[in-house]
Design a protein around this motif. Structure first.
Motif, short mmCIF file in Angstrom:
data_model
loop_
_atom_site.label_atom_id
_atom_site.label_comp_id
_atom_site.label_asym_id
_atom_site.label_seq_id
_atom_site.Cartn_x
_atom_site.Cartn_y
_atom_site.Cartn_z
N GLY A 1 -24.42 -19.77 20.98
CA GLY A 1 -25.32 -18.96 21.77
C GLY A 1 -26.31 -19.69 22.32
O GLY A 1 -26.13 -20.85 22.93
N VAL A 2 -27.64 -19.09 22.25
CA VAL A 2 -28.67 -19.52 23.08
C VAL A 2 -29.30 -20.74 22.15
O VAL A 2 -29.24 -20.46 21.00
N PRO A 3 -29.66 -22.10 22.52
CA PRO A 3 -29.89 -22.92 21.65
C PRO A 3 -31.12 -22.38 20.74
O PRO A 3 -32.01 -21.77 21.26
N HIS A 4 -31.19 -22.71 19.53
CA HIS A 4 -32.13 -22.57 18.58
C HIS A 4 -32.56 -23.25 17.31
O HIS A 4 -31.54 -24.28 17.07
N LEU A 5 -33.30 -23.15 16.55
CA LEU A 5 -33.61 -23.65 15.50
C LEU A 5 -32.66 -23.35 14.26
O LEU A 5 -32.30 -22.17 14.16
N PRO A 6 -32.10 -24.13 13.80
CA PRO A 6 -31.01 -23.78 12.88
C PRO A 6 -31.60 -22.88 11.64
O PRO A 6 -32.83 -22.95 11.17
#
Length: 246
Positions: free
Chosen positions: A133-138
């Motif tokens: 999806g949208v780049p995010h912190l794991p």
């Protein structure tokens, strides 16, 4: 905590019930956890009103309350782990080990960790980012196996990193919390802890790039914004985080 409470509301209620005082939180001092089923939040707080509980008001919550010099606490204590907490507060008042941190009142459905996993080299910082999806912190959560329940957040963090990194030649360190979110309203009682983690090679040499990521679900993002890079380096070098203990 009781159903529907925020963490700060629970802290204020406990202080009122056990000591008779009203108070405001100053900062979160530490978090103690033994898996998702047992988490304790330690606050530094200042009294704002109320009256100390007397022996005539003794109940199931406490017998009474009083002010004591830090080095002359009454004996016997109900639990000796309070000694560590008192010393932690005294040290923080003398020299703050991290910025003021209070829980953010935002909903979360799980007890989980949002990883700020970092790799550093010569004043350069990389952060691990998820690509789904949208780049995010794991984000990871403790499983329900006995090992994960006992191991707590560190086991869950290692499990996530094993998905994308070859760990046998890496040193992984959980530094502590940058912050956390919880709301407790509308039957949404999860907690998300923002955890600062360092990734380094066990035998550092000339490696100035982060370890290779397996698969396509994660990548290393090189922090280019100067102010953010400076903040992350300062937090890492000074261990400027809310400590997590077991």
């Amino acid at each position: 905590m009781e159903p529907g409470e925020t963490i700060v509301e629970a802290m204020r209620r406990e202080v009122k019930e056990e000591a008779g005082l009203l108070c405001d939180p100053v900062t979160l001092l530490s978090v103690e956890e033994r898996g998702p089923a047992w988490i304790r939040f330690v606050f530094l707080a200042r009294p704002t009103g109320g009256t100390l509980k007397t022996s005539k008001e003794a109940d199931a919550e406490s017998l009474q309350a009083g002010w004591y010099p830090r080095l002359s606490l009454p004996s016997p204590l109900r639990a000796r782990d309070v000694l560590y907490v008192v010393e932690l507060a005294a040290q923080y008042l003398q020299q703050a080990s991290h910025p003021l941190v209070l829980p953010q009142e935002l909903p979360c459905s799980l007890v989980c960790q949002r990883l700020v996993a970092t790799f550093t080299s010569v004043q350069t910082v990389w952060v691990l980012v998820g690509t789904m999806g949208v780049p995010h912190l794991p984000i990871t959560a403790c499983g329900f196996t006995p090992m994960e329940q006992r191991g707590g957040i560190k086991v869950a963090i290692l499990r996530l990193l094993q998905e994308c990194l070859t760990l046998h030649n890496l040193a992984i360190e959980t530094k502590g919390l940058l912050g956390l979110q919880h709301l407790g309203k509308d039957n949404i009682d999860g907690i998300c802890m923002n955890v600062l983690v360092t990734v380094a090679f066990r035998n550092p040499g000339i490696e100035d790039e982060p370890p290779k990521v397996r698969g396509e679900n994660y990548f290393w993002w090189k922090v280019m914004e100067e102010d953010l890079q400076k903040q992350l380096l300062q937090r890492l070098q000074d261990s400027s985080v809310v400590p997590v203990s077991r």
